[in-house]
Structure formats: C-alpha cells, structure tokens
Design a protein around this motif. Structure first.
Motif, PDB file in Angstrom:
ATOM      1  N   ASP A   1       0.817  -1.522   0.046  1.00 28.89           N
ATOM      2  CA  ASP A   1      -0.006   0.033   0.293  1.00 28.89           C
ATOM      3  C   ASP A   1       0.601   1.548  -0.092  1.00 28.89           C
ATOM      4  OD1 ASP A   1      -2.814   1.408   0.322  1.00 28.89           O
ATOM      5  OD2 ASP A   1      -2.317   1.981   2.059  1.00 28.89           O
TER       6      ASP A   1
ATOM      7  N   TYR B   1       3.344   2.120  -1.904  1.00 30.61           N
ATOM      8  CA  TYR B   1       3.444   1.677  -3.384  1.00 30.61           C
ATOM      9  C   TYR B   1       1.811   2.318  -3.921  1.00 30.61           C
ATOM     10  CZ  TYR B   1       3.712   2.097  -8.605  1.00 30.61           C
ATOM     11  OH  TYR B   1       4.027   2.433  -9.672  1.00 30.61           O
ATOM     12  N   PHE B   2       0.403   1.126  -3.655  1.00 32.33           N
ATOM     13  CA  PHE B   2      -0.799   1.942  -3.896  1.00 32.33           C
ATOM     14  C   PHE B   2      -1.555   2.471  -4.060  1.00 32.33           C
ATOM     15  CE2 PHE B   2      -0.149  -3.303  -5.705  1.00 32.33           C
ATOM     16  CZ  PHE B   2       0.280  -2.816  -6.915  1.00 32.33           C
ATOM     17  N   HIS B   3      -0.959   3.135  -2.106  1.00 34.73           N
ATOM     18  CA  HIS B   3      -1.523   4.066  -1.759  1.00 34.73           C
ATOM     19  C   HIS B   3      -2.643   5.389  -2.634  1.00 34.73           C
ATOM     20  CE1 HIS B   3      -4.046   6.687   1.968  1.00 34.73           C
ATOM     21  NE2 HIS B   3      -2.927   7.296   1.241  1.00 34.73           N
ATOM     22  N   ASP B   4      -3.353   6.167  -2.381  1.00 36.09           N
ATOM     23  CA  ASP B   4      -3.941   7.211  -3.523  1.00 36.09           C
ATOM     24  C   ASP B   4      -3.116   7.097  -4.985  1.00 36.09           C
ATOM     25  OD1 ASP B   4      -5.269   9.140  -2.589  1.00 36.09           O
ATOM     26  OD2 ASP B   4      -3.579   9.879  -1.306  1.00 36.09           O
ATOM     27  N   THR B   5      -3.259   5.993  -5.299  1.00 34.90           N
ATOM     28  CA  THR B   5      -2.823   5.471  -6.904  1.00 34.90           C
ATOM     29  C   THR B   5      -4.609   5.001  -8.113  1.00 34.90           C
ATOM     30  OG1 THR B   5      -2.094   3.599  -6.946  1.00 34.90           O
ATOM     31  CG2 THR B   5      -0.864   5.222  -6.853  1.00 34.90           C
TER      32      THR B   5
ATOM     33  N   PHE C   1      -5.341   2.559  -8.706  1.00 37.96           N
ATOM     34  CA  PHE C   1      -5.195   0.847  -8.521  1.00 37.96           C
ATOM     35  C   PHE C   1      -6.342   1.293  -7.033  1.00 37.96           C
ATOM     36  CE2 PHE C   1      -4.512  -2.787  -6.426  1.00 37.96           C
ATOM     37  CZ  PHE C   1      -4.105  -3.576  -7.552  1.00 37.96           C
TER      38      PHE C   1
ATOM     39  N   MET D   1      -1.016   0.409 -11.126  1.00 44.33           N
ATOM     40  CA  MET D   1       0.460  -0.238 -11.179  1.00 44.33           C
ATOM     41  C   MET D   1       1.633   1.092 -12.013  1.00 44.33           C
ATOM     42  SD  MET D   1       0.802  -3.630 -10.336  1.00 44.33           S
ATOM     43  CE  MET D   1       1.222  -4.594 -11.307  1.00 44.33           C
ATOM     44  N   ALA D   2       1.632   1.535 -12.695  1.00 49.69           N
ATOM     45  CA  ALA D   2       2.274   2.544 -12.994  1.00 49.69           C
ATOM     46  C   ALA D   2       2.486   3.604 -12.125  1.00 49.69           C
ATOM     47  CB  ALA D   2       2.365   2.953 -14.684  1.00 49.69           C
ATOM     48  N   GLY D   3       1.834   4.251 -11.547  1.00 52.85           N
ATOM     49  CA  GLY D   3       2.328   4.910 -10.222  1.00 52.85           C
ATOM     50  C   GLY D   3       1.002   6.141 -10.716  1.00 52.85           C
TER      51      GLY D   3
ATOM     52  N   PRO E   1      -1.397   9.114  -9.986  1.00 50.77           N
ATOM     53  CA  PRO E   1      -2.054   9.251  -8.317  1.00 50.77           C
ATOM     54  C   PRO E   1      -3.636   9.865  -9.090  1.00 50.77           C
ATOM     55  CG  PRO E   1       0.589  10.606  -9.136  1.00 50.77           C
ATOM     56  CD  PRO E   1      -0.752  10.330  -9.576  1.00 50.77           C
ATOM     57  N   ARG E   2      -3.949   9.732  -8.279  1.00 46.83           N
ATOM     58  CA  ARG E   2      -5.586   9.535  -7.963  1.00 46.83           C
ATOM     59  C   ARG E   2      -5.210  11.308  -8.207  1.00 46.83           C
ATOM     60  NH1 ARG E   2      -8.668   7.284  -2.773  1.00 46.83           N
ATOM     61  NH2 ARG E   2     -10.676   8.921  -4.206  1.00 46.83           N
ATOM     62  N   ARG E   3      -6.857  11.986  -9.031  1.00 48.14           N
ATOM     63  CA  ARG E   3      -7.410  12.658  -8.621  1.00 48.14           C
ATOM     64  C   ARG E   3      -6.491  14.228  -9.547  1.00 48.14           C
ATOM     65  NH1 ARG E   3      -9.407  12.705  -2.579  1.00 48.14           N
ATOM     66  NH2 ARG E   3     -11.906  11.967  -2.394  1.00 48.14           N
TER      67      ARG E   3
END
Lengths: 561, 240
Positions: free
Chosen positions: A373, A375-379, A381, A442-444, A446-448
């Motif tokens: 997470d 890495y994945f947090h706020d992406t 994913f 996966m590619a990183g 970020p959200r929003r």
C-alpha cells in the motif's frame, strides 16, 4: 379500519406507505445515479482531452461524483428503496414500525438532495476538496478557492442525509425485531433481511463520530476554531478528521455492501432453483465481518502519519476481514451448483455483480498489505479497486434488484430482451473503463489528477485514459436508455398480473402485484418453512413457498399504532 | 507496468506487490473458471431440473477459503517484514547500522506547499541551522548509493511525497513531521509527485529527483548554486 379515500397528496407525495416511500427513494436514487454518472462523464472527457474543464470544475465534479454515488445513490436505493419496499413484505408485516418517521426520513433525504445540488451552483462554486472532505483543505477557506458557501452547504446536505438514514435505520431494526410474521424466527429470515439488519446496525453504531466530526469541521470553517486546522501557534490535527471519517467510512462500505449481497442471494436462489449453499455460514460471516469492520478503518491511513505499529495491526485486521468475505462469495457461488439456471436479466446482472465482486474483493489484498500500500496508496489502483466494489454494489446489484422486483413493485415487467442487452452492454463498458485503472495504478498514476500529461513517466499512458473515457461515456448512454425504459414501463409497459412470475419462495411473492395498501388485505401470512426450499422437484412445482396466507376473522388491523 | 526500481530496497515492496498480485490472479482465474463451468453445466437447457444435492466435486470448492487463509498469512508475513524494515525500526538504529556498515547518509528536509516542494539541505557540515544551509525549489539532488533520510512537513494543507521509481510515499502533514528513508542506486533524473489532493493544481505539484554520483554531489556541496543560479534552475525545472 374504514376505507377512507386517500387524496393524491397523501397517496403519492406525503405517503406513509412503506412501498410508496420505497419507490420515492428508489426513483430519487436512480435519477441521482444518472446525474452522478453524467458528472463522471464530464470529468472523464477532461482526462482524455485536458482543458475541457477548469481545474476547479474538475475537482468539484470528482468530489460530487464520489459523494453522490455513495450517499445519494447506493444508500437511498439499497436501504431506502429496497429496504423500505421489501422488509415489511418479506417478513409479512403490514408496514414499517414507524410509518410517520419513515415519511419524514424520505423528505429529509429529499431536502438534502436539493441542498446538495444547489451547493454546486452557489457563488464561489461547489465544494471541491474530495468526497472524503479532508481538512485543512476543506477547513481553510483561504486555502481553497473561496468555495466557502459551497462547502458549508455540502456538509449540511451530508448531515441531513445521515439524519434521514438514521431514521430509516431505527425503523428497519425495530420492524425486523418486532413485526415478523408468525413462525418467522431469526434463523428463517431471508438473507436479504439479515443483511439489512446488520447494515442498519453498523450504520447506527458508526455514524455518530462522523456527525461529531462534521460539526467540528463546520466550526473550523465558520467560527475559526482549530480542531483540524493548523495556524502558527494554534495546532489542530488534520489526522483526527481522518480517524473520525474512516471510523464511519469503513463500516459504511459494508452498510451498502450487505444489502447488495442480500439481493444477490435472493436472485441466485430464485433463478438457479437451489437453496443457499450454507445459510448459517452467511449469517455468521456477515455478523463477524460487521464487527470486524469497526477495527479496520486506519487502512485508509497507512502512510498518513499514524503510528507504524498500529498501521501493521490494522493491516492484520484488514487482511483478516477478507476471510468472512471469501466464505460469503464461495457460498454465493456454490448456490449455483446443481441448479437449473434461468438467464433472466436479473440473473445476468446478478452474476455480473458476483463476478465483479470477486475482482473487487481480491484486489483489496494488495491494498490491505501495508507494504504494498505504500506504493498503491492514492493511486488509480485504489480507484479501480473501489469501482469494482462500489460500482458493483451501487449499479450492478441494484439494477439486478430492479429487474427482479419490478413486477412486484409496479405490476409491470421490463422487456426481457432489452434487459439482456442492457446487462451485457453494462458489463462490457464497465470493465472498459474500470479495468484499465489497475494498470494506471501499477504505473504509479496518482488519483484525482486533472491530467497525467504533466508527468513524464505517465505520458505514454494517455491512450489508456482515452479508452476509459470512451467506455465510460458508452456506459452512461446505456444507463440513460435504461432510465427511459424504466419510466416507460412504469407508465405503459406490459402488465404482469401473476403475483409470483419468477416462482420464488419468499413471502413478498404471495401478495398481488403491486401489493395493496397494508400489503395483505384480509389475509395474514404465516411462515411454515425455511426461506429457500428450492430443488424439491414436486409434481407441479420445484419449490415450496416459505409461508401461506390465512384469512383473518376480525376486522383488518391497522398499521398505525 | 511498475516504473523501473532505482532504489536499493524497493525490491522489498515489489516483492509484496508481485506476490499479492500474482496470488490474486491465480485465485481469480480459478474462481472464474469454476463460475463459467457452473453457468454452462447448470443452465436450464443442460440441466432442466435442479439437483437435490450439490455435486460432491463442487463441494470441494470451499477449499478456496483455506487457500485464501494460507495466502493471507504469507502475504502478512512478507508485508510486515518490509514494513518493519522501512518504518518501524527507529531512525537512530538504522543510522547506527549504516555507520557500522561503513555507508554514508545525508539528511534532507522536504516542505510541501500549494503547489511546490522545497528541499532544505544542511550543507557541507551536515548540520541544520548553520550558515551553509541552503534550499532548492522543485529539485531534489541526492548522491548515488547513499542513504537519504527525509523529514517531511507541510506549510498549508495535506500533501503526499511520492517517488514512484523508489516505491516510497508518505504524507506531508501540517503541524507534524513525518519521515522516509531510502537509498537510490541508479543515477539519472526521476519524478517526485504529490499523491494527496491539495487543491486546484494538485496534478502539477511535482519535482525533479536528480541522482548523481557521490563525488559529483561532494563537489556540488563545496560550491552549491549561488542564489542567481538556483533561481535559473528553478525556472528551468518549472519549464519542463
């Protein structure tokens, strides 16, 4: 009770009849779903073609899309809509325990809807700080685009929506506890009722901290307090809001998940003609998951400044909660085993929802494992994961329920061929926009993000955004067509006078469609069997109804105590 | 799909990602295969009347629950190990180990503001609060093969300091100081982004991460950019 004529207003507008209130919730929810979907379409266009919206508009649309889909679509349709219509019918009651409170609940919800939509158009613009309303961004007017009025109205709308759902929750729990038909013990309740009961309990227990938090946040905005704001010497704590929000927010996910799963159990048993694979497993795993849902909230905050040791503890509980859900999905899936499946529109939507829940549930594991997470947090994913759960809940499961109970609700039937095409197109377009988001995550990515073109390592993925946008727009068009067919069928569709067109066992199918006021006329249902007595292969039919109607001797009892 | 890993310990995170994604793909494919089999075998046309018992072979599907429990435990163990390695061990202890191993480390303070990152360096003496401290805007220069201890804070709203190529992320929180530790082994230019919604220009809050050979970094510390040069540099970074 004398048969007084009801005026149009008391019958269709300020009605105390649970079925009318349920339909009001359902229709408001469906209209808001289209609205929230159109908002998503607009910001998705911006992601494919940056510059379509301003930055403020983009953020506001993302915010409203999330809030609407959770609080103005999933909750009103699954709890307010299906809960209100089906709880009394399935447990053999004549109405809710508190019909007046029920009416107030809907109109409070309606008011919240009006305020929410208004808040988008006030001077300064709508609230644009994300549906999770994280301070200090949400609490500091000067840090945020001056949308103060929009923010206050947004919070007010959410508070009213919660008040409305609280009234509903009290009503649901009371009704299920005290108004069950003769012979309907707890272990004979249809699973849908169990799910509504646990969901209501979760909501009642979890919402209080958030209401307290919302008041503190309003005070920060309007009175200049420092609960969450940080200014020079006055140090509030922004992370406190995250605790209050997610202590509510995670049980909230199950508040909408459980009724959706409940719908799937009713649909799988009916159309596969098989009993639930293991009724007790479902009941106990639901309760266990409900209790566990109170101790997983900080998995939304692994990298948000909480103590790393407690982050690890929350990672353990989060992974742990996947176990009752994997049990549930296995039981739901095995309900099909040995069945004789009818591929109706309701079943197609139901089985799509089931398949998508598998993806949604499994992809929770990389997020729950605390190190992944990071890495994945706020992406994206995360975006993909919660669309595979929440879209499945709020759209696929609810549409399955609409097709299944439409004949009971309106005495009409939606065209089967249309329904099948609708189900297949929805599944294709939905995966077209949601699945690529896993790759972006996966590619990183970020959200929003207003656009990914500003970042070198993401520019090569712009085509993925384009595919997602096209799919999302096609998905929205499909649902708009469905909205027209839905209303057309209510007013001019084919009549379906058979009370039990799907040969289902539960009590609601005993009464005429649509059910009369007070549901059972001069009869009363009594329960003699388990809820899912399918696969009986008798001479005339392969099922045994859960109960039967007996004529009552005395005058029709009143629902108004 | 993941961007190339430039760090010495990013593989610990990648291992958790790979095992968890690999595991769920296997379980997912098996589940879908069983589902599709059931939809075909038990459709009304193939099976006009429901069976009164679940076929014994299909009852074995409940084994998936046990597989999931074992998989969950495995995942927790490897995930907790990585988490312990990066975040639970006290910074002092990590620094002591690093010195014992004969490795170097530097400290950098990162400050997030709407919508840019500032990087504070302790200068040649390695201590903050002295005359040779200096700062860079939207550019972080770190030496190769050197441990970097980052202290993150925010001056306004929440931000999140995210280096995708190093698998590292932590929120920048006003009123608190948070910490990250990493060691980068590949020289080159990479990107630092903001991962927590921080306002209208959130998507544009980015910085360049420049990993340079140790001696180059040392020379640069002897003579860090003077103010004018730094200003040009910031401009240059902004133009990108």
């Amino acid at each position: 009770m004398e048969h007084h004529e009801e005026s149009f207003i008391t019958k269709y507008i300020f009605s105390k009849d649970h079925k009318t209130i349920g339909k009001q919730y359902l229709i408001t929810g469906i209209v808001m779903a289209i609205f929230g979907g159109v908002l998503a379409g607009l910001f998705r266009i911006n992601l494919a073609e940056p510059g379509f919206l301003t930055h403020e508009q983009y953020n506001a649309l993302v915010t409203y899309h999330g809030a609407i889909m959770f609080f103005w679509v999933a909750m009103p349709i699954l709890l307010g809509g299906f809960g209100n219509i089906l709880i009394p019918l399935m447990i053999g009651a004549r109405d809710m325990a508190f019909p007046t409170l029920n009416m107030i609940s809907y109109w409070t919800f309606f008011l919240s809807t009006v305020i929410l939509v208004l808040s988008m158009f006030v001077p300064g613009g709508g609230f644009a700080g994300g549906w999770t309303i994280y301070p200090p961004l949400s609490a500091n007017p000067q840090s945020f685009m001056g949308a103060q009025l929009g923010t206050v109205l947004f919070l007010l709308a959410i508070a009213l929506e919660f008040a409305s759902m609280l009234m509903g929750g009290v009503n649901f729990v009371t009704t299920i506890f005290v108004m069950r038909a003769k012979g309907l013990s707890f272990m004979r309740l249809p699973i849908f009722i169990w799910m509504q009961l646990v969901a209501s309990a979760l909501f009642l227990f979890s919402v209080t901290p958030l209401i307290a938090g919302a008041i503190m946040l309003l005070m920060d905005i309007l009175l200049g307090t420092h609960f969450f704001r940080v200014e020079a010497q006055k140090v509030g704590d922004p992370v406190l809001w995250q605790h209050l929000f997610w202590f509510f927010g995670h049980p909230e996910v199950y508040v909408i998940l459980f009724p959706a799963l409940g719908i799937l159990y009713e649909i799988f048993t009916t159309y596969a003609r098989r009993p639930v694979f293991s009724y007790k497993t479902v009941v106990y795993s639901t309760i266990v998951a409900g209790v566990l849902s109170f101790v997983v909230w900080a998995h939304h905050q692994f990298v948000a400044g909480i103590n790393p040791i407690s982050a690890m503890a929350f990672s353990v509980t989060t992974i742990l909660i996947s176990i009752p859900f994997s049990m549930q999905l296995v039981v739901l899936g095995l309900t099909l085993a040995g069945g004789s499946i009818r591929f109706t529109p309701a079943f197609l939507f139901g089985v799509s929802a089931f398949a998508m829940f598998i993806i949604g549930g499994l992809t929770g594991l990389p997020l729950g494992a605390v190190a992944a997470d990071v890495y994945f947090h706020d992406t994206y994913f995360v975006v993909a994961h919660f669309h595979y759960t929440v879209f499945t809940i709020a759209v696929l499961s609810t549409i399955a329920g609409v097709y299944h109970w439409f004949p009971k609700m309106f005495g009409k039937r939606i065209n089967d061929t249309f329904g099948k095409i609708h189900a297949i197109l929805t599944l294709i377009f939905y995966n077209g926009f949601a699945f690529p988001a896993f790759f972006l995550g996966m590619a990183g990515h970020p959200r929003r993000y207003y656009t990914a073109l500003e970042l070198g390592y993401l520019q090569k993925y712009q085509w993925v955004h384009e595919i997602m946008t096209i799919s999302a727009l096609l998905l929205i068009i499909t649902q708009v067509v469905f909205l027209f067919v839905f209303f057309y069928t209510i007013f001019a569709g084919k009549e379906e006078k058979e009370p039990n067109p799907w040969k289902s066992t539960t009590l609601e199918w005993l009464t005429p469609s649509p059910p009369p006021h007070l549901n059972w006329g001069n009869f009363a249902p009594i329960v003699e069997n388990e809820p899912y007595e399918y696969a009986k292969n008798g001479k005339d039919q392969d099922y045994i109804p859960q109960g039967r109607l007996v004529k009552i001797k005395q005058k029709e009892p009143s629902a108004h105590h | 799909m993941l961007p190339a890993d430039i760090s010495a310990y990013g593989y610990l995170v990648d291992r958790v990602i790979n095992i968890s994604i690999g595991g769920i793909i296997i379980v997912g494919v098996i589940s879908f295969a069983i589902l599709i089999y059931m939809l075909i075998a038990f459709s009304k046309s193939k099976n006009p009347h429901p069976l009164s018992e679940v076929p014994p072979l299909l009852k074995k599907v409940v084994l998936i629950d046990y597989v999931m429990i074992i998989f969950d435990i495995l995942l927790l163990v490897i995930s907790s190990y990585a988490w312990f390695f990066f975040f639970i061990r006290p910074t002092d202890k990590i620094k002591k180990e690093i010195v014992q191993k004969g490795e170097d480390y530097i400290e950098v303070r990162v400050i997030g503001r709407q919508y840019f990152w500032t990087f504070h360096y302790p200068g040649k003496d390695g201590r903050f609060g002295t005359a040779d401290d200096f700062k860079l805007g939207n550019l972080m220069i770190v030496p190769q093969d050197t441990n970097v201890f980052v202290e993150i804070e925010s001056k306004d709203v929440l931000h999140s300091f995210f280096i995708p190529s190093a698998r590292m992320k932590y929120d920048a929180i006003p009123g608190r100081k948070t910490h990250l530790w990493f060691k980068l082994v590949e020289a080159g230019e990479y990107e630092i982004v903001c991962a927590e919604l921080c306002g209208a220009m959130h998507y544009n809050m980015k910085a360049v991460l420049r990993v340079v050979p140790k001696n180059e970094f040392k020379n640069w510390l002897e003579q860090p950019y003077n103010f004018a040069e730094r200003k040009n540099l910031i401009q240059e970074v902004k133009m990108r």
